[in-house]
Motif scaffolding. Structure first.
Motif, PDB file in Angstrom:
ATOM      1  N   ALA A   1     -42.336 -68.158 109.813  1.00 32.62           N
ATOM      2  CA  ALA A   1     -41.393 -69.489 108.721  1.00 32.62           C
ATOM      3  C   ALA A   1     -41.454 -69.302 106.863  1.00 32.62           C
ATOM      4  O   ALA A   1     -40.804 -69.087 106.224  1.00 32.62           O
ATOM      5  N   LEU A   2     -42.786 -68.798 106.614  1.00 34.89           N
ATOM      6  CA  LEU A   2     -43.565 -68.440 105.634  1.00 34.89           C
ATOM      7  C   LEU A   2     -44.473 -67.363 105.695  1.00 34.89           C
ATOM      8  O   LEU A   2     -45.684 -67.496 105.934  1.00 34.89           O
ATOM      9  N   GLU A   3     -44.629 -66.056 104.959  1.00 34.92           N
ATOM     10  CA  GLU A   3     -45.235 -65.094 105.090  1.00 34.92           C
ATOM     11  C   GLU A   3     -45.985 -65.125 103.874  1.00 34.92           C
ATOM     12  O   GLU A   3     -45.895 -65.862 102.815  1.00 34.92           O
ATOM     13  N   ALA A   4     -47.360 -64.269 104.044  1.00 35.65           N
ATOM     14  CA  ALA A   4     -48.334 -64.481 103.940  1.00 35.65           C
ATOM     15  C   ALA A   4     -48.741 -63.981 102.323  1.00 35.65           C
ATOM     16  O   ALA A   4     -47.600 -63.166 102.215  1.00 35.65           O
ATOM     17  N   GLY A   5     -48.729 -65.099 100.860  1.00 36.12           N
ATOM     18  CA  GLY A   5     -48.398 -64.636  99.695  1.00 36.12           C
ATOM     19  C   GLY A   5     -47.516 -65.721  99.555  1.00 36.12           C
ATOM     20  O   GLY A   5     -47.021 -65.168  97.988  1.00 36.12           O
TER      21      GLY A   5
END
Length: 417
Positions: A7-11
């Motif tokens: 759902a949400l990539e690192a950073g």
């Protein structure tokens, strides 16, 4: 997004993405358009949720009261790996103010554990033991969608179909029986924005794999003389024999299913009639298939004159049949993974498939249990079953009937065309 399941990539900025998803969600809710940045897995889930008439303003409903829940989950296969779940996820959930949840294959939450304050907040949207969080009832959410697509998935903020769930983030992974491959349920981690990270999806996937390994270790050693056949809900059956697990071709799946039903044996002419629609198929064709199957199974298991299996066969088909015969409808439904070899056109397989489905659905309608009826109605094989939808609409409390009644009207109009 480089990984559609994350759902949400690192950073990435969770606040910025939350706002973008909220706008995309409202666009879909008002105009039915899927816009950037909605992931393809979420868009597909939203469409399934819409077709199931899930209310965006609704909440999950509790289907298993406490007295039924305790007995049901104690007998559930995932109860055996709850100590492992607690060991791997308990401290993670408590330290991060998250929740660990485990559901069955129908999306009913069996265990919800973790930080006390988070449990209280989650209780306001009925994220509690006994509540049904299947995608077809509650819309897009990690445990329900993981079951629907049969793979780990993460859901963040307004990716959830129901608005009361928008403040939450969850990641879930399905858990399967290590021998039959049957879906047992899913393990989930639920909390706030801190879970919106690729690590949480990888973590819950690793926990699910560890649970499957533990189930394999806890299972009694297979009897070398017993053959296990799994053919419900599958076009290619799974065979476990002599500690080997084999995925069979569609034709070999049909042959093994028929032989399992005839332990006394069957002649080549009889098998030809039961197996082939086309009367022009010759005995030579059948003998060639049997020869290939004998080579796959190994020496000694398939015998001839008459054709039969040299070892007892335990099939999931017979398991459901026995449970129905004893009146154990709930247990029969839990073992029913779908129609017998659904794509098969072999005359006897078609007859067996219809017989089992008709017996089970008749038992469900007679029982009138809304949870069991919903399990059938919201399944791929029950979504167009008008009598079951009518029974479900009658069995549900008045305030929960609108979605089922809408489906009844839709199916009734379709059948009148």
């Amino acid at each position: 997004m480089t990984d559609t399941w994350v759902a949400l990539e690192a950073g990435a900025d969770p606040v910025k993405r939350r706002g973008a998803l909220r706008r995309a969600y409202e666009s879909y809710a008002t105009a039915g358009r899927v816009e950037h940045p909605v992931r393809s897995v979420v868009a597909a889930s939203w469409r399934r949720s819409s077709r199931a008439h899930v209310s965006p303003e609704g909440t999950a409903r509790v289907e298993l009261p406490d007295d039924e829940l305790a007995a049901y989950r104690d007998a559930h296969p995932l109860a055996r790996v709850m100590p492992l779940f607690r060991e791997l996820m308990g401290a993670y959930a408590m330290d991060g103010e998250h929740l660990m949840a485990v559901c069955d294959a129908h999306g009913r939450l069996l265990w919800v554990e973790g930080h006390r304050a988070t449990r209280l907040l989650a209780g306001r949207m009925n994220f509690v033991p006994g509540a049904r969080w299947s995608e077809a009832v509650t819309g897009t959410n990690a445990p329900g969608t993981a079951i629907a697509v049969d793979r780990p998935v993460q859901v963040f903020a307004a990716e959830h179909f129901q608005r009361p769930v928008h403040p939450w983030t969850c990641a879930a992974a399905p858990v399967h029986d290590p021998f039959s491959g049957r879906l047992l349920g899913a393990v989930d981690i639920t909390g706030g924005d801190r879970l919106a990270h690729p690590h949480s999806l990888a973590f819950v996937g690793a926990v699910a794999r560890a649970a499957e390994s533990q189930l394999a270790l806890l299972a009694p050693p297979p009897d070398a003389g017993t053959v296990r056949l799994t053919a419900l809900g599958r076009d290619e059956a799974l065979l476990v024999a002599a500690a080997r697990k084999l995925r069979l071709s569609p034709r070999h799946s049909e042959i093994l299913t028929l032989l399992a039903r005839r332990p006394e044996g069957i002649t080549g002419d009889e098998l030809l009639v039961e197996l082939y629609e086309d009367e022009s198929v010759t005995p030579v064709t059948l003998r060639a298939e049997l020869s290939r199957l004998r080579g796959l199974l190994g020496p000694g298991l398939l015998r001839s004159r008459p054709y039969r299996l040299a070892a007892p066969v335990e099939s999931d088909y017979d398991t459901v049949t026995r449970r129905l015969a004893s009146g154990a409808v709930t247990s029969a439904m839990s073992a029913y993974a779908g129609p017998l070899l659904p794509a098969s056109r072999a005359p006897t397989v078609v007859r067996l498939r219809r017989r089992l489905a008709d017996q089970l659905r008749a038992a469900l309608i007679t029982r009138g249990d809304p949870g069991l009826l919903a399990d059938w109605a919201y399944s791929p094989w029950g979504e167009d079953d008008l009598p079951v939808w009518r029974a479900l609409a009658s069995a549900l409390p008045v305030q929960q009937r609108p979605a089922a009644l809408a489906r009844v009207r839709e199916l009734d109009a379709w059948q009148r065309r």
